[in-house]
Design an enzyme around this catalytic site. Structure first.
Site, PDB file in Angstrom:
ATOM      1  N   PRO A 115      40.528  37.836  44.855  1.00  0.00           N
ATOM      2  CA  PRO A 115      40.817  37.627  43.428  1.00  0.00           C
ATOM      3  C   PRO A 115      39.891  38.443  42.524  1.00  0.00           C
ATOM      4  O   PRO A 115      39.098  37.909  41.743  1.00  0.00           O
ATOM      5  CB  PRO A 115      40.576  36.121  43.259  1.00  0.00           C
ATOM      6  N   LYS A 116      40.015  39.759  42.581  1.00  0.00           N
ATOM      7  CA  LYS A 116      39.073  40.656  41.927  1.00  0.00           C
ATOM      8  C   LYS A 116      39.524  41.049  40.524  1.00  0.00           C
ATOM      9  O   LYS A 116      40.692  41.368  40.310  1.00  0.00           O
ATOM     10  CB  LYS A 116      38.874  41.920  42.778  1.00  0.00           C
TER      11      LYS A 116
END
Length: 258
Positions: A115-116
């Site tokens: 989840p960047k």
């Protein structure tokens, strides 16, 4: 460009792929982790079913420096990791990540589902203090501090022999991610829990010590939604490590998740 050439491309765009094929090797990857007690309802809200929180009511806030990463370069990231279980197996769910380099953002999201988001984290040593800082949209979001190399985790307190087995086991623990990729019509094409395990781990050092963590509410970097109730302690690792491809743990779009 011929179809065969298109199918050999490692990633988009064709003219200059964002990242090469893996696996990806990290040299002197450095971790600063603050483990803290948080709100159990907030933890439950952040952990997607069918994962379950492990019951410890703990969260790990991580700052990571990656000065030598194959295919990705030199970058810093930070974020939230939550201890959890899947069918009784202990795992670590990565809930939020913020970093300052495009290739690992693209690869992380497209390949595994990390989840960047792009932000401005920093991690370093200031005199006697290990420090981490996250800035998002010009605002301070997280500040972590830890004493520098106070307790050597590789030194057995009874025998005074050095061993890295426990640290290697921690770094090799199964990580799990929520991967969501839309179709061109906006509906979900991929909705999976993805598992991975770091490999080829060489621990270059590991320490523990007192730590502090301050989280600031921010709408686009909501790390403070998992509030700090009590800091348990800090850890500091340096390791050479390989990130391989992952595996599908659970498919939300398949019958009964299979």
């Amino acid at each position: 460009m011929k179809i065969a050439d298109i199918l050999q491309a490692p990633s988009m765009p064709l003219a200059s792929p964002s990242y090469p094929r893996g696996p990806y090797r990290f040299i002197n990857r450095e971790y600063f982790i603050v483990t803290y007690e948080s709100d159990p309802d907030a933890i439950r809200e952040a952990v997607p079913e069918p994962l379950e929180p492990d019951g410890s009511n703990t969260v790990m806030y991580e700052f990571i420096r990656m000065p030598d990463s194959s295919g990705f370069g030199d970058y810093t990231e930070t974020g939230i990791v939550i201890p959890c279980k899947y069918q009784g197996e202990p795992m670590s769910f990565t809930a939020q990540m913020y970093l300052d380099d495009e290739p690992p953002i693209s690869a992380g999201r497209e390949v595994w589902g990390f989840p960047k988001k792009f932000a401005n984290p920093t991690f370093g040593i200031v005199h006697d203090t290990l420090t981490g800082h996250l800035e998002y949209a010009g605002q301070t979001v997280a500040v972590g501090t830890m004493t520098y190399k106070h307790t050597d985790l590789t030194l057995d307190p009874k025998t005074h022999a050095h061993t890295t087995a426990q640290i290697q086991q921690k770094l090799a623990k199964t990580g799990v991610l929520l991967k969501l990729i839309p179709h061109v019509d906006g509906t979900l094409a991929i909705a999976q829990l993805v598992a991975y395990n770091m490999t080829d781990i060489t621990v270059n050092g590991a320490w523990a010590g007192p730590a502090r963590l301050h989280l600031v509410p921010h709408v686009n970097a909501p790390v403070a939604d998992l509030p700090v109730k009590k800091v348990i302690g800090g850890s500091h690792f340096i390791a050479d490590i390989t990130l391989p491809y992952g595996r599908v743990l659970y498919d939300y779009l398949a019958p009964q998740g299979k």
